[in-house]
Scaffold this active site. Structure first.
Site, PDB file in Angstrom:
ATOM      1  CB  CYS A  31      -0.885  -0.003   1.239  1.00  0.00           C
ATOM      2  SG  CYS A  31      -2.056  -1.360   1.178  1.00  0.00           S
ATOM      3  CE1 TYR A 168      -2.683 -10.300   0.339  1.00  0.00           C
ATOM      4  CE2 TYR A 168      -4.583  -8.849   0.269  1.00  0.00           C
ATOM      5  CZ  TYR A 168      -3.382  -9.215   0.827  1.00  0.00           C
ATOM      6  OH  TYR A 168      -2.876  -8.492   1.878  1.00  0.00           O
ATOM      7  CG  HIS A 171      -1.188  -9.092   4.554  1.00  0.00           C
ATOM      8  ND1 HIS A 171      -0.775  -8.925   3.268  1.00  0.00           N
ATOM      9  CD2 HIS A 171      -0.082  -9.040   5.312  1.00  0.00           C
ATOM     10  CE1 HIS A 171       0.542  -8.787   3.235  1.00  0.00           C
ATOM     11  NE2 HIS A 171       0.977  -8.862   4.469  1.00  0.00           N
ATOM     12  CG  ASP A 264       4.176  -9.254   5.591  1.00  0.00           C
ATOM     13  OD1 ASP A 264       5.266  -9.857   5.582  1.00  0.00           O
ATOM     14  OD2 ASP A 264       3.610  -8.871   4.556  1.00  0.00           O
TER      15      ASP A 264
END
Ligand code: ADP
Ligand code: SF4
Length: 692
Positions: A31, A168, A171, A264
């Site tokens: 991001c 994906y 997360h 992470d």
């Protein structure tokens, strides 16, 4: 210079299904706070990294449908989103790199406050966070819809020019992962229960993607192999292993990591480079497909060893690529010492969490590549005859001197003390902050190779001495000093007793200077970033009985944006520090302080030897004002402008100080005037509209 042959292995191509990465440097999705609100800024930022040698550049999460929506990240809801993303793929391709898109449906993670669609999840549950929104359990139609939306987004991604689709499952941000997780998936149909059932949706989505675009695009799975939640979460030795055993050969590459984002992207305060290795190293044993992993890797030797040991095939990076977009190129060109290493502070992450374009402590050009045309490596050669004095060698002064030196200016850098680095040197000696010394190290390393930058140590300059230097431009980078009077956010005037009982008061500067501390100690944190908590931690480690009083709801409340909040609370607990949140120290006495709950309730006294007041720093701007007080003398001395930079202008983060120093090097302190100092991406108005 040419590269060391030891690093040749890093420049071998890697096949990702039908496409080939030109080397082993893989910028994983990250991001950036720019996304669809600043799409050109985002595209240029990725393009610069492609120029810097990253073979694969992935987007941040890309929402595939209005049932999954964040306010700032990119979207591929339909074809109208293609042109925005095509801008990025074009720039990435210009440098021979591959562009990947991370297709995301966040499930129970998205409150959908803009789209107002009801979120969905494997099983019904409240959305993540505290919004008063609940996700509904997906039925078979929802599952079919999700698969179709994902497929359509993959087809649109192909039209946008992407080379890689990241499916994906990481997360805790993706429906595919939510189905894998025992805590989210409590279904009793063929999508719940056994591991095979819980992995069914991930398998289907990989197969859908392969079938739709797999002939021309690489299909990557981004999988969280461990949530670090113990038994109740996804575990490497359970879900992680079983998923790879089952689906290992299906995608073209595995991009594996620990979840959630705070694990992470753990900060350097809480983990070393490479901390994920023990969790992910099993993956390569279970698949013949290439594996990517992350770990804030900046050392090429470490990278080579990861590949030779068979842990990874490609070196994944988000933060190291932000701090140094040219990291691969520097290794390729044998310029290892030029690598600007990430310090692991998560200011970049904080920007995204705050919904603003990402900035970086180490790389002041981050987020300004398009807005200001700032390239991380190139800067205009000098275009004036100025000789420039920089006063103060903290982060602001060092960066100003370095970048001015790079421009070819003759620079004098004067430092009052006997070490370089200012607060980056001082704070790096506090618990957990040693990596922050890299702010100083990189800049000092660069300056040492610049014959046009002269450093004067042990040189506290006054106005007369500044005027005697013969410089025509002056930047005062003189830093800031923590207040002794308790003034700040809570106490808008000095705190009662702080001045009268000054012998009982210490500041963070005193602690860093090695002051003798008498316990028990009260640390009063009205600043809310890291320092109050770190000082308390240091004092506890030194054996003091410490109570931390803060007007915040948590210790170091602002670190919610740097993803450190939870770990900091735990660390206070482990260190035996008593925490009084939502409290203020309202008076310092001789041997005690008065403490008050800020939302009402009785004030009470606490005995203490010293109170450490972490309330607010004030700029050291006396030199600036002394100089400005005599304009005629300035003129006589040939000084055409004096500019305050960094904390000496107004205290802030180290990132802001580095930025300020860099900005000075670019504009030489030219006043802003009426100009808007950056490019803006304006909203395009819809051509037709009707009133309801
Ligand atoms: P910033 O974060 O803005 O760079 P720092 O506080 O880290 O600020 O650094 C300021 C530096 O300036 C310190 O190293 C300090 O010793 C130095 N300094 C302050 N006043 C003077 C002065 N008058 N002459 C030379 N150096 C100074
Ligand atoms: Fe690294 Fe900090 Fe820059 Fe993020 S902001 S890339 S953590 S140095």
């Amino acid at each position: 210079m040419s590269r060391d042959s030891r690093y040749d292995i890093l420049f071998e191509p890697v096949k990702i299904g039908p496409v080939t990465a030109r080397n082993r440097f893989y910028q994983v999705p990250h991001c950036n706070g720019m996304g669809r609100t600043h799409p050109t800024a985002m595209a240029v930022m990725r393009g610069v990294k492609a120029e810097g040698g990253w073979a694969v550049l992935c987007t941040e999460q890309c929402d595939i449908h209005p049932t999954t929506e964040t306010s700032r990240e990119i979207r591929l809801w339909d074809e109208r989103d293609i042109p925005t993303l095509a801008r990025m793929t074009d720039l990435v391709h210009e440098h021979g790199s591959l562009a990947g898109v991370e297709l995301t449906h966040m499930g129970y993670h998205a409150s959908n406050l803009t789209s107002r669609e009801v979120p969905m999840a494997p099983s019904a549950k409240p959305v993540l966070g505290i919004n008063p929104v609940h996700a509904r359990a997906m039925d078979k139609t929802d599952i079919a819809d999700y698969r179709r939306w994902h497929r359509n987004a993959a087809l649109n991604a192909k039209k946008a020019g992407f080379d890689i689709i990241c499916v994906y499952a990481g997360h805790d941000l993706s429906i595919a992962m939510h189905f894998l997780s025992p805590r989210h998936n409590q279904r009793t149909d063929e999508y719940g229960g056994s591991m095979e059932n819980r992995a069914r949706l991930l398998r289907e989505v990989i197969e859908d993607t392969k079938e739709a675009v797999g002939d021309t695009m690489g299909v990557v799975v981004r999988l969280a192999v461990d949530e670090l939640l113990g038994d109740k979460g996804v575990l490497a030795e359970r879900e992680g292993k079983e998923v790879i055993e089952m689906l290992g050969e299906l995608p073209d590459l595995w991009d594996v990591n620990c979840s959630d984002w705070d694990n992470d992207s753990i900060t350097s305060r809480f983990a070393e480079e490479g901390f994920q290795e023990p969790y992910i190293k099993f993956v390569k044993e279970l698949t013949s497909k290439p594996v990517v992993g992350v770990g804030r890797y900046t050392s090429p030797d470490r990278m080579v060893s990861l590949i030779k040991k068979g842990v990874l095939d490609m070196i994944g990076a988000a933060r190291p690529s932000i701090a140094d977009p040219f990291l691969p190129k520097k290794i390729e060109e044998g310029r290892i010492e030029d690598i600007r290493e990430c310090i692991g502070c998560n200011i970049c992450v904080a920007s995204d969490n705050l919904g603003v374009p990402m900035r970086c402590t180490q790389n002041p050009t981050k987020g300004e590549e398009w807005r200001k045309g700032w390239h991380p490596e190139r800067i205009a050669s000098k275009d004036t005859d100025d000789r420039i004095l920089v006063v103060g060698a903290g982060p602001a002064g060092l960066e100003a001197a370095r970048a001015l030196g790079q421009r070819g200016y003759d620079v004098m850098l004067a430092e009052a003390g006997t070490e370089l680095g200012g607060r980056s040197a001082r704070e790096s000696r506090l618990p957990g902050l040693s990596a922050w010394g890299r702010v100083r190290d990189w800049r000092v390393g660069q300056i040492q190779n610049m014959p046009n930058v002269e450093i004067f140590m042990d040189s506290r300059l006054d106005a007369d001495q500044v005027r005697e230097t013969g410089c025509s431009l002056v930047a005062t980078a003189t830093g800031a000093t923590w207040r002794r009077d308790g003034g700040g956010r809570y106490h808008e005037f000095p705190m009662p007793g702080a001045v009268d009982n000054a012998q009982r008061v210490l500041t963070p500067d005193d602690i860093m200077d090695g002051a003798t501390v008498d316990g028990p100690v009260i640390v009063f944190d009205d600043d809310h970033y890291y320092l109050g908590g770190v000082i308390a931690e240091k004092l506890a480690a030194d054996g003091h009985d410490v109570t931390l009083v803060t007007t915040g709801a948590y210790v170091s409340t602002w670190t919610q944006y740097t993803l450190e909040l939870g770990r900091i609370q735990a660390r206070m607990h482990e260190a035996g520090i008593e925490v009084l949140a939502n409290h203020a120290v309202t008076e310092v006495g001789d041997g005690s302080v008065t403490i008050k709950p800020i939302f009402g309730g009785q004030a009470f006294e606490r005995a203490c030897g010293h109170a450490v007041l972490v309330t607010a720093p004030l700029a050291n701007d006396m030199l600036y004002h002394d100089l400005m007080a005599d304009e005629a003398a300035l003129k006589d001395a040939g000084i055409r402008r004096v500019t305050r930079i960094g904390d000496g202008l107004a205290p802030g983060t180290i990132a802001a100080a580095v930025y300020s120093g860099h900005r000075f090097a670019r504009d030489l302190g030219e006043p802003l005037g009426d100009a808007i100092p950056f490019n803006r991406e304006l909203v395009e108005l819809t051509e037709t509209f009707a009133m309801p």
